[in-house]
Scaffold this motif. Structure first.
Motif, PDB file in Angstrom:
ATOM      1  N   LEU A 116     -13.066  -0.249   6.719  1.00 26.87           N
ATOM      2  CA  LEU A 116     -13.673   0.679   6.884  1.00 26.87           C
ATOM      3  C   LEU A 116     -14.770   0.854   5.332  1.00 26.87           C
ATOM      4  N   SER A 117     -14.184   0.628   4.503  1.00 30.56           N
ATOM      5  CA  SER A 117     -14.149   1.014   3.660  1.00 30.56           C
ATOM      6  C   SER A 117     -15.576   0.119   2.466  1.00 30.56           C
ATOM      7  N   TRP A 130     -17.716  10.024   1.549  1.00 33.67           N
ATOM      8  CA  TRP A 130     -17.055  11.098   2.598  1.00 33.67           C
ATOM      9  C   TRP A 130     -16.788  10.746   3.927  1.00 33.67           C
ATOM     10  N   ILE A 131     -17.264   8.955   4.393  1.00 33.45           N
ATOM     11  CA  ILE A 131     -16.300   9.050   5.404  1.00 33.45           C
ATOM     12  C   ILE A 131     -14.985   8.640   5.260  1.00 33.45           C
ATOM     13  N   LEU A 132     -14.981   7.799   4.025  1.00 34.28           N
ATOM     14  CA  LEU A 132     -13.469   7.769   3.143  1.00 34.28           C
ATOM     15  C   LEU A 132     -11.873   8.707   4.054  1.00 34.28           C
ATOM     16  N   LEU A 347      -9.254  -3.258  -3.725  1.00 34.89           N
ATOM     17  CA  LEU A 347     -10.386  -3.866  -3.239  1.00 34.89           C
ATOM     18  C   LEU A 347     -11.122  -2.119  -2.420  1.00 34.89           C
ATOM     19  N   ASP A 348     -11.502  -1.669  -2.631  1.00 33.30           N
ATOM     20  CA  ASP A 348     -11.957  -0.505  -2.946  1.00 33.30           C
ATOM     21  C   ASP A 348     -12.890  -0.487  -4.538  1.00 33.30           C
ATOM     22  N   GLY A 349     -12.676  -1.186  -5.351  1.00 28.50           N
ATOM     23  CA  GLY A 349     -13.501  -0.964  -6.487  1.00 28.50           C
ATOM     24  C   GLY A 349     -12.218   0.316  -7.150  1.00 28.50           C
ATOM     25  N   LEU A 350     -11.672   0.283  -7.677  1.00 30.81           N
ATOM     26  CA  LEU A 350     -10.931   1.822  -8.522  1.00 30.81           C
ATOM     27  C   LEU A 350      -9.564   0.769  -8.900  1.00 30.81           C
TER      28      LEU A 350
END
Length: 539
Positions: A116-117, A130-132, A347-350
Motif C-alpha cells: 500500500l505504501s 494519512w492512508i497509512l 521501504l517507506d523511505g524512513l
C-alpha cells in the motif's frame, strides 16, 4: 531493551558514534595510544574464541540430547517436521509468541502495508501518510478487535489533551499510570475477557506497552516546542505516529521528532535503495531466522534454564555454553523481531534505528546499553537521562540520572522482582566503569601510565579489566533472561564450588573475547586506529 554510557548520554548524529565525537569535549574521555596487536597474537585470540564458542555449544548439544526425555516430560518439547524431525524447545515465550502471530496474520499485514505504501507513493503521494494511518487503524481493529482499537484510540486522545498542558511532570505521571493499569489484576481480567485466547490478550499487552513510549515521546516533544518550530503536532499527526503499523506491536522505538521529520519530509521519489541491497537484506533476515530456529532445535537452552536441577548438575563447559547460547539467541531473536519491521520502514523511505550489535564483540556495560536496543536507548537518553541532569550535573546528578533511567526501564519491562536485581547490577556495572574511567583520566595517573606502559601492554590490561566487566554483564543478562535463581546458581557453581580454577579459566576465555571485540572496534572505525577511547563504544 537497553541504556547507555553514563558519561556520554548526549544527542547527536547517528551516522558517527556520539561517544567517539566527544573526545575533544569531555575531559574524562581522553584518548590514549592503543596499537593493534601483532597479527599472530590476535589470530590466536580469535581462534581460541571461536573454539570456546563451538566446543561449549557442542557440550550444550550433547547435554540437550542426554536430558531430552526428561525435558520433554517436565517442560514439553515439540517435534518439528521442518527441521529433520528434530524436537523444538518452545519454552522461550517471546519467540514462540511472535512466530505464531507472524505465521497467522502479522507477516501478511506487514506486507500489505509495504504494498500500500509503494502504491500510494505513485498515485496518492500527498495523502500517503494519512492512508497509512487509516491502514494501521483497520489492521488494529482486525487483530485486536473493536475494544482493543477503542482502548488505543482513547489513550491517544487522552495523551493529546495532556500534551496541550506542556507539563512534563503530568506526562510522566500519566505514562506511569498507564503502565500501572496494564499490570493491575482487575484490568487484566477485564481485557482477558475481550478475547478468546491468551495470545490475543498478550498481543494487546505488548502493543499497549510499546505505545506508552510513543505517547510519552509525543507529549514531551510538544512540551519543548519552540515558537519557531514548525513540526506537526496535530491530533492526526499523533494518530499517524501511533498507528504506523511497522512499529505498532513491538517497535523498534522511534521518537516523535525523528518520525515526523522523516515522514513529512518525503518527496515523490522512491526510497534510495538498490534491488540487490533489498535482496541481501531479505536474505540476511531469513538467515537470522534459520539460525534462531536451528539453535532451539539443537540446543534446548530455555528448557534447561527452566530446570534448576539440570543447571546444578551439568558440566562447567555446558554451563558456560548455556550462558553464551542464551545471550546469543536473544541477540539473534531481536535481529529478526526488529529486522523485519526495519526493512518495511526502509521501504517507506524512513531510517529505522540500527539493529543490535553482536554481543560476542562487546565488552562493557556502556557498550551493550548503547548498541543493543538503539531506539530505546535514544528514548531514555532524550527523555530521562538528560532532563534529569546527566553527566553535566556533577557526580551526584549523574548517579541520580542513571538510577532514574534504570528504574524507569525496569518498571516499563514489568517491574518484577528479578528486574530490580537486573537493574541494580547494571547500575553497579556502569557506575564501576565510570569510576574507573575517572580514575584513569587523572592527569598524574595518565602521565604515569604513558611512561610505564606501552600501547600494547595497556591494551592487554584493558582486555583483562574488560573480562571482569563482561563476566558481570553476562550474569546480569542471565538474571534478565532466566530470573534471579539462575543468577544464584551460576554464582554458587562458578565462584564457590569451582573456586579458584573455574573462575580463572572463565576470565581467560572472556579475555580472549575482549581482545577480539577491541580489534573488531578498531576494524569498524579505522580512522580512530592508534587511539583508544576511555569511553568505549563497544562492550
Amino acid at each position: 531493551m537497553m541504556v547507555t554510557c553514563v558519561m556520554c548520554m548526549e544527542e547527536g548524529s547517528s551516522d558517527e558514534p556520539r561517544i567517539l565525537r566527544m573526545y575533544s569535549r569531555a575531559s574524562l574521555c581522553k584518548t590514549m595510544k592503543h596499537d593493534p596487536l601483532p597479527k599472530s597474537e590476535y589470530y590466536t585470540y580469535l581462534l581460541l574464541s571461536l573454539g570456546i564458542h563451538f566446543y561449549s555449544f557442542y557440550e550444550v548439544y550433547v547435554s540437550s540430547r542426554d536430558h531430552e526425555e526428561f525435558l520433554e516430560e517436565e517442560v514439553g518439547l515439540e517435534r518439528d517436521s521442518y527441521f529433520l524431525g528434530l524436537k523444538k524447545d518452545v519454552t522461550d515465550f517471546e519467540w514462540s509468541f511472535w512466530m505464531e502471530w507472524a505465521h497467522s496474520q502479522l507477516f501478511g499485514l506487514m506486507l500489505g502495508h509495504a504494498l500500500l505504501s509503494q502504491f500510494t507513493r505513485i498515485v496518492f503521494e500527498k495523502y500517503r501518510p494519512w492512508i497509512l494511518m487509516v491502514y494501521g487503524m483497520v489492521v488494529c481493529w482486525l487483530v485486536l478487535g473493536t475494544k482493543g482499537l477503542a482502548t488505543i484510540f482513547l489513550n491517544t486522545t487522552i495523551f493529546y489533551v495532556i500534551a496541550q498542558m506542556k507539563i512534563p511532570t503530568i506526562t510522566w505521571l500519566s505514562s506511569v499510570l498507564v503502565l500501572l493499569l496494564l499490570h493491575n489484576e482487575s484490568v487484566e481480567d477485564i481485557q482477558r475477557a475481550w478475547y478468546g485466547s491468551e495470545n490475543e490478550y498478550y498481543l494487546l499487552q505488548f502493543t499497549l506497552t510499546v505505545r506508552s513510549l510513543f505517547y510519552t515521546s509525543y507529549c514531551l516533544e510538544y512540551s519543548s516546542l519552540q515558537a519557531s518550530d514548525k513540526s506537526p503536532f496535530s491530533l492526526p499527526s499523533l494518530m499517524l505516529y501511533i498507528f504506523y503499523y511497522p512499529l505498532f506491536h513491538n517497535g523498534p522505538i522511534i521518537t516523535y521528532n525523528e518520525f515526523t521529520k522523516q515522514m513529512f519530509a518525503q518527496d515523490r521519489r522512491w526510497p534510495n535503495f538498490h534491488l540487490s541491497g533489498l535482496v541481501a537484506d531479505v536474505f540476511r533476515l531469513v538467515l537470522w531466522w534459520c539460525l534462531a530456529e536451528l539453535m532451539i532445535h539443537t540446543m534446548y537452552i530455555h528448557a534447561m534454564y527452566s530446570s534448576y536441577s539440570i543447571l546444578k548438575d551439568v558440566s562447567y563447559w555446558t554451563l558456560g555454553g548455556l550462558a553464551l547460547a542464551q545471550v546469543l539467541f536473544f541477540y539473534v531473536k531481536y535481529l529478526v523481531l526488529y529486522g523485519f519491521p526495519a526493512l518495511i520502514v526502509q521501504l517507506d523511505g524512513l531510517k529505522a534505528p540500527a539493529l543490535p550489535r553482536c554481543v560476542s564483540t562487546m565488552y562493557s556495560f556502556t557498550g551493550i546499553w548503547r548498541c543493543f536496543d538503539v531506539g530505546l536507548h535514544r528514548f531514555l537518553v532524550r527523555y530521562v537521562y538528560i532532563p534529569m541532569g546527566g553527566s553535566h550535573s556533577g557526580l551526584g546528578g549523574m548517579l541520580l540520572s542513571t538510577a532514574s533511567t534504570f528504574i524507569f526501564v525496569s518498571y516499563w519491562h514489568g517491574g518484577h522482582e528479578y528486574l530490580w536485581y537486573w537493574a541494580a547490577l547494571n547500575w553497579i556495572g556502569i557506575i564501576g566503569e565510570y569510576g574507573l574511567k575517572r580514575l584513569l583520566s587523572l592527569p598524574s595517573l595518565q602521565d604515569r601510565i604513558d611512561q610505564s606502559l606501552s600501547p600494547k601492554t595497556y591494551r592487554r590490561l584493558h582486555a583483562a579489566l574488560a573480562s571482569v566487566s563482561t563476566a558481570l554483564l553476562i550474569l546480569t543478562n542471565l538474571v534478565f533472561l532466566g530470573g534471579e535463581q539462575v543468577g544464584k546458581i551460576y554464582l554458587e557453581r562458578l565462584f564457590v564450588q569451582g573456586w579458584p580454577w573455574i573462575p580463572l579459566v572463565m576470565f581467560g576465555c572472556l579475555y580472549c573475547f575482549a581482545q577480539v571485540g577491541i580489534e573488531w572496534r578498531l576494524f569498524l572505525y579505522p580512522k580512530y586506529k592508534g587511539k583508544f577511547p576511555l569511553c568505549s563504544r563497544t562492550m
